[in-house]
Design a protein around this motif. Structure first.
Motif, PDB file in Angstrom:
ATOM      1  N   ASP A 177      52.089   7.905  39.691  1.00 31.01           N
ATOM      2  CA  ASP A 177      53.612   8.400  39.572  1.00 31.01           C
ATOM      3  C   ASP A 177      54.165   7.588  38.282  1.00 31.01           C
ATOM      4  O   ASP A 177      54.787   6.586  38.768  1.00 31.01           O
ATOM      5  CB  ASP A 177      54.165   8.577  40.743  1.00 31.01           C
ATOM      6  N   GLU A 229      62.794   9.270  38.724  1.00 30.20           N
ATOM      7  CA  GLU A 229      62.630  10.028  39.897  1.00 30.20           C
ATOM      8  C   GLU A 229      63.365   9.382  41.348  1.00 30.20           C
ATOM      9  O   GLU A 229      63.169   8.227  41.389  1.00 30.20           O
ATOM     10  CB  GLU A 229      61.191  10.510  40.447  1.00 30.20           C
ATOM     11  N   SER A 244      47.046   7.780  43.383  1.00 26.21           N
ATOM     12  CA  SER A 244      48.198   7.862  43.425  1.00 26.21           C
ATOM     13  C   SER A 244      48.700   7.285  41.981  1.00 26.21           C
ATOM     14  O   SER A 244      48.656   6.181  41.606  1.00 26.21           O
ATOM     15  CB  SER A 244      48.811   6.971  44.498  1.00 26.21           C
ATOM     16  N   ARG A 289      56.770   8.326  36.486  1.00 29.85           N
ATOM     17  CA  ARG A 289      58.064   8.570  36.322  1.00 29.85           C
ATOM     18  C   ARG A 289      58.722   7.852  37.399  1.00 29.85           C
ATOM     19  O   ARG A 289      60.012   7.252  37.250  1.00 29.85           O
ATOM     20  CB  ARG A 289      58.496  10.002  36.257  1.00 29.85           C
ATOM     21  N   LYS A 290      58.073   7.836  38.662  1.00 37.75           N
ATOM     22  CA  LYS A 290      58.886   6.942  39.772  1.00 37.75           C
ATOM     23  C   LYS A 290      58.968   5.685  39.411  1.00 37.75           C
ATOM     24  O   LYS A 290      59.885   5.028  39.705  1.00 37.75           O
ATOM     25  CB  LYS A 290      58.079   7.276  40.874  1.00 37.75           C
ATOM     26  N   LYS A 291      57.754   5.157  38.530  1.00 33.29           N
ATOM     27  CA  LYS A 291      57.660   3.570  38.360  1.00 33.29           C
ATOM     28  C   LYS A 291      59.022   3.376  37.600  1.00 33.29           C
ATOM     29  O   LYS A 291      59.525   2.204  37.328  1.00 33.29           O
ATOM     30  CB  LYS A 291      56.654   3.345  37.914  1.00 33.29           C
ATOM     31  N   GLY A 334      61.839   4.803  37.107  1.00 37.73           N
ATOM     32  CA  GLY A 334      63.072   5.108  37.845  1.00 37.73           C
ATOM     33  C   GLY A 334      63.579   6.388  37.383  1.00 37.73           C
ATOM     34  O   GLY A 334      64.733   6.726  37.372  1.00 37.73           O
TER      35      GLY A 334
END
Length: 316
Positions: A308, A316, A306, A310-312, A314
């Protein structure tokens, strides 16, 4: 110089010329005929005195008005019968001497603007022996320029320049010199008038851009590419500095944007006079062309991880 010579013709302006037009015309002529620019030229010296006398009269509103009304002549002398030097049949010619009152600049400190220094007179006026033109003034400054590399400016260097007086002079460019910095060489400009000091040589230093170094005050900044395995595993890499390459450790797990600080590897700050640091910004670069084995490994690795970013961040 004839006492009746028209000051408007001397300065090359019309009778309707404004005060600014007269000042501009005078300065243009003074830059050409100043005695310091043509030492020993008696004709030029007389021409400069004539120009200065014309400006002295026309720059004084009261004298100009009296001249326009015909009350005084071009030398500032009163026009009337019985005046010394004025007889039937015309006007006498007179010489223009240093103590002549018409060689008074009416308070206009033109030397300050034109030649870089204030005009000074002893006893409130120019007297005999005050200089070839009857005025005292510090000599004019002369501008020069030199170009040095980024590293030369950081470390300090020397440049030889040819002065307007025919001399050749070696100029020391101090360590940490910034682009467009000006170096002042005392007494290397044009000579002064009336025993005043010579002007200075003002040397502007142009610093060439560097392919990868940039400067912020005393600090040096650069971007350092590293490989994927150097970023993941850590490594020791050679990093260029203005004083030569040094060995730097890249910590394991480094990323693009990670910053390494090399203390004391900057340049001398012109503000603090302290040596700054060098900041190395890491940039992870993938192999080109793409490595087939790495691609295959990442395909398998991505299926079980896992990851991600971009999620980290902010996004997404």
């Amino acid at each position: 110089m004839s006492s009746m010579r028209d000051p408007y013709q001397i300065l090359g302006v019309s009778r309707s010329a404004s005060a600014d037009d007269i000042k501009k015309a005078y300065r243009q002529l003074a830059k050409v005929h100043h005695p310091d620019l043509k030492p020993g030229d008696a004709g030029n010296e007389e021409r400069f005195k004539e120009i200065s006398a014309a400006y002295s009269l026309l720059s004084d509103p009261e004298k100009r008005a009296r001249y326009d009304r015909g009350e005084i002549d071009g030398s500032g002398q009163q026009r009337h019968a019985g005046r010394s030097g004025f007889r039937s049949g015309g006007a006498r010619s007179r010489s223009f001497s240093d103590d002549d009152p018409s060689f008074n600049f009416g308070g206009e400190d033109w030397f300050s603007d034109l030649f870089g220094g204030g005009r000074r007179r002893s006893g409130g006026g120019a007297g005999p022996g005050a200089g070839s033109s009857g005025a005292k003034a510090r000599g004019t400054d002369i501008a020069y320029s030199v170009t040095v590399s980024f590293v030369e400016a950081a470390q300090g260097t020397k440049r030889r320049i040819n002065l307007s007086n025919g001399k050749s002079l070696e100029v020391a460019v101090p360590p940490g010199t910034e682009d467009q910095a000006k170096l002042r060489l005392k007494g290397q400009g044009l000579g002064g008038m009336g025993g005043m000091s010579a002007g200075d040589a003002i040397v502007e230093v142009h610093v060439e851009q560097h392919p990868f170094f940039t400067r912020q005050d005393g600090d040096i900044h650069m971007e350092m590419p590293i490989t994927l395995y150097e970023a993941v595993l850590g490594a020791t890499v050679r990093v260029p500095t203005v004083s030569g390459p040094v060995a730097v450790k890249v910590p394991p797990g480094s990323n693009t944007g990670s910053m390494l600080r090399l203390r004391g590897k900057g340049v001398v700050s012109q503000k603090t006079k302290q040596t700054g640091d060098q900041y190395v910004k890491l940039k992870v670069v993938l192999p080109e062309p793409p490595d087939a084995e790495l691609v295959k490994f990442m395909e398998g690795w991505s299926k079980t991880r896992s990851y991600d970013v971009r999620k980290k961040a902010g996004l997404e």
